[in-house]
Design a protein around this motif. Structure first.
Motif, mmCIF file in Angstrom:
data_model
loop_
_atom_site.group_PDB
_atom_site.id
_atom_site.type_symbol
_atom_site.label_atom_id
_atom_site.label_comp_id
_atom_site.label_asym_id
_atom_site.label_seq_id
_atom_site.Cartn_x
_atom_site.Cartn_y
_atom_site.Cartn_z
ATOM 1 N N SER A 40 -4.965 6.188 -10.366
ATOM 2 C CA SER A 40 -6.322 5.930 -9.877
ATOM 3 C C SER A 40 -6.363 4.819 -8.833
ATOM 4 O O SER A 40 -7.311 4.736 -8.038
ATOM 5 N N LEU A 41 -5.329 3.974 -8.802
ATOM 6 C CA LEU A 41 -5.288 2.873 -7.844
ATOM 7 C C LEU A 41 -4.884 3.330 -6.445
ATOM 8 O O LEU A 41 -4.972 2.552 -5.498
ATOM 9 N N ARG A 42 -4.431 4.578 -6.326
ATOM 10 C CA ARG A 42 -4.029 5.078 -5.012
ATOM 11 C C ARG A 42 -5.169 5.026 -4.008
ATOM 12 O O ARG A 42 -4.935 4.921 -2.806
ATOM 13 N N HIS A 43 -6.411 5.080 -4.492
ATOM 14 C CA HIS A 43 -7.560 5.034 -3.591
ATOM 15 C C HIS A 43 -7.652 3.707 -2.847
ATOM 16 O O HIS A 43 -8.331 3.609 -1.819
ATOM 17 N N LEU A 44 -6.965 2.688 -3.357
ATOM 18 C CA LEU A 44 -6.969 1.383 -2.702
ATOM 19 C C LEU A 44 -5.968 1.314 -1.556
ATOM 20 O O LEU A 44 -5.943 0.325 -0.813
ATOM 21 N N SER A 45 -5.141 2.339 -1.417
ATOM 22 C CA SER A 45 -4.110 2.351 -0.377
ATOM 23 C C SER A 45 -4.567 3.163 0.817
ATOM 24 O O SER A 45 -5.110 4.268 0.681
ATOM 25 N N ALA A 46 -4.326 2.626 2.017
ATOM 26 C CA ALA A 46 -4.664 3.371 3.235
ATOM 27 C C ALA A 46 -3.837 4.647 3.346
ATOM 28 O O ALA A 46 -4.277 5.624 3.960
ATOM 29 N N MET B 26 0.829 -1.212 0.000
ATOM 30 C CA MET B 26 0.000 0.000 0.000
ATOM 31 C C MET B 26 0.862 1.260 0.000
ATOM 32 O O MET B 26 0.527 2.243 -0.669
ATOM 33 N N TYR B 27 1.952 1.225 0.737
ATOM 34 C CA TYR B 27 2.839 2.389 0.763
ATOM 35 C C TYR B 27 3.432 2.645 -0.619
ATOM 36 O O TYR B 27 3.425 3.781 -1.120
ATOM 37 N N VAL B 28 3.946 1.589 -1.238
ATOM 38 C CA VAL B 28 4.569 1.738 -2.553
ATOM 39 C C VAL B 28 3.527 2.146 -3.589
ATOM 40 O O VAL B 28 3.795 2.997 -4.457
ATOM 41 N N LEU B 29 2.335 1.559 -3.522
ATOM 42 C CA LEU B 29 1.275 1.899 -4.467
ATOM 43 C C LEU B 29 0.926 3.380 -4.393
ATOM 44 O O LEU B 29 0.815 4.064 -5.424
ATOM 45 N N ASN B 30 0.768 3.894 -3.185
ATOM 46 C CA ASN B 30 0.430 5.303 -3.024
ATOM 47 C C ASN B 30 1.584 6.198 -3.474
ATOM 48 O O ASN B 30 1.371 7.238 -4.118
ATOM 49 N N ALA B 31 2.819 5.796 -3.141
ATOM 50 C CA ALA B 31 3.978 6.602 -3.514
ATOM 51 C C ALA B 31 4.167 6.654 -5.024
ATOM 52 O O ALA B 31 4.363 7.718 -5.610
ATOM 53 N N LEU B 32 4.093 5.494 -5.675
ATOM 54 C CA LEU B 32 4.281 5.459 -7.124
ATOM 55 C C LEU B 32 3.119 6.118 -7.854
ATOM 56 O O LEU B 32 3.302 6.685 -8.935
ATOM 57 N N GLY B 33 1.940 6.044 -7.248
ATOM 58 C CA GLY B 33 0.776 6.655 -7.870
ATOM 59 C C GLY B 33 0.885 8.157 -8.008
ATOM 60 O O GLY B 33 0.193 8.767 -8.832
ATOM 61 N N ASN B 34 1.757 8.775 -7.203
ATOM 62 C CA ASN B 34 1.973 10.212 -7.297
ATOM 63 C C ASN B 34 2.736 10.609 -8.547
ATOM 64 O O ASN B 34 2.662 11.768 -8.979
ATOM 65 N N SER B 35 3.495 9.668 -9.110
ATOM 66 C CA SER B 35 4.341 10.011 -10.252
ATOM 67 C C SER B 35 4.104 9.143 -11.478
ATOM 68 O O SER B 35 4.589 9.473 -12.560
ATOM 69 N N VAL B 36 3.373 8.046 -11.339
ATOM 70 C CA VAL B 36 3.076 7.154 -12.470
ATOM 71 C C VAL B 36 1.584 7.266 -12.781
ATOM 72 O O VAL B 36 0.743 6.777 -12.029
ATOM 73 N N LYS B 37 1.260 7.907 -13.881
ATOM 74 C CA LYS B 37 -0.137 8.188 -14.206
ATOM 75 C C LYS B 37 -0.959 6.927 -14.413
ATOM 76 O O LYS B 37 -2.162 6.903 -14.145
#
Length: 287
Positions: free
Chosen positions: A239-245, A224-235
């Protein structure tokens, strides 16, 4: 090994009556058991925060150079290490957010409830202590809820220790750090951490090995941490960042607590605990 069938709710009437009054003593007893480790966690993490507070006056004079170095890093790397887009050294709040609260504290502190919850059921069962524990006048739901409640309260104690020590350190080194900012920053960690504790409690109720109850929430935490972090820079995965706490975590030390997110994550943690209660009620215990 032998299996004991699910006898929750069965037994003499006196046992049922006694069990109604055991939840609070169970919580208090578990908190006493956890008190030493909670103190160690609080002091160690506070020491890291105090280090950043102590060096802030010297860093403030070099903020332009330091910000320039951060901005030269690739966006993906900045996000992975908690720098984000608002990272900087222009204020003590920004420094603590960048160096402690966005990266180290949530990842490290989440393991306190993970370790405690994994030990509550799977750990006791693996150590052969579950039958002795259940021989007391407590029901299965009380064991789950009581253990989780004690861990959540102990986690709050860790945050209080961190807050007090960091605020006092700021006073000593004459750094302007409002108590309200410290309180917001640390309280905001609580729902995020207990969410992974709730997941560990569910895994502890489902699986018979403590290592599994630690590994599953640990992997989910990092993912979840990596998903949210990468979601900030990988378009492609934004949209998957919403799945991360971590998407609902924010920077409370700078912007205050988002209470809707705070409550939402807390409710999610409680749902996981409810699922743990249901799962533990339905399976046999091996001794």
């Amino acid at each position: 090994m032998s299996a004991t069938t699910n006898t929750a709710g069965a037994g003499p009437k006196s046992r049922k009556t006694a069990s109604r009054h055991t939840l609070l003593p169970l919580i208090l007893h578990t908190m006493r058991v956890q008190s030493r480790s909670a103190l160690v966690w609080g002091v160690y993490l506070a020491a890291l925060g105090i280090l950043y507070i102590a060096i802030y006056p010297s860093l403030a004079d070099q903020q332009e150079q330091l910000n320039g170095l951060i901005n030269k890093l690739p966006g993906t790397m900045r996000n992975l290490f908690g720098f984000g887009t608002n990272a900087g050294f222009g204020s003590i709040e920004a420094l603590l957010s960048t160096e402690l609260l966005n990266f180290i504290a949530p990842l490290a502190l989440s393991f306190f409830p993970i370790l405690a919850s994994s030990a509550a059921i799977a750990g006791a069962e693996e150590d052969g202590k579950i039958d002795m524990l259940m021989s007391n006048p407590i029901s299965r739901w009380q064991l789950v809820v009581g253990s989780f409640g004690a861990t959540a309260a102990s986690l709050l104690g860790i945050l209080v220790i961190m807050g007090l020590l960091m605020w006092l350190a700021a006073l000593v080194v004459n750094v302007e750090l409002p108590a309200s900012a410290v309180a917001n920053a640390l309280l905001n960690l609580w729902p995020l951490c207990i969410l992974f504790g709730g997941l560990a409690m569910l895994c502890s109720a489902l699986f018979r090995r403590r290592i599994t109850a630690i590994a599953v929430p640990g992997v989910v935490l990092v993912f979840m941490y990596v998903l949210n972090a990468l979601g900030n820079s990988v378009k492609e995965i934004e949209s998957l960042r919403h799945l991360s706490a971590f998407y609902y975590y924010g920077s409370a030390i700078e912007h205050g607590i988002d209470w809707s997110n705070f409550i939402g994550v807390t409710v999610a943690a409680l749902v996981l605990v409810l699922l743990a209660v249901i799962s533990f009620q339905r399976r046999d215990i091996y001794t």
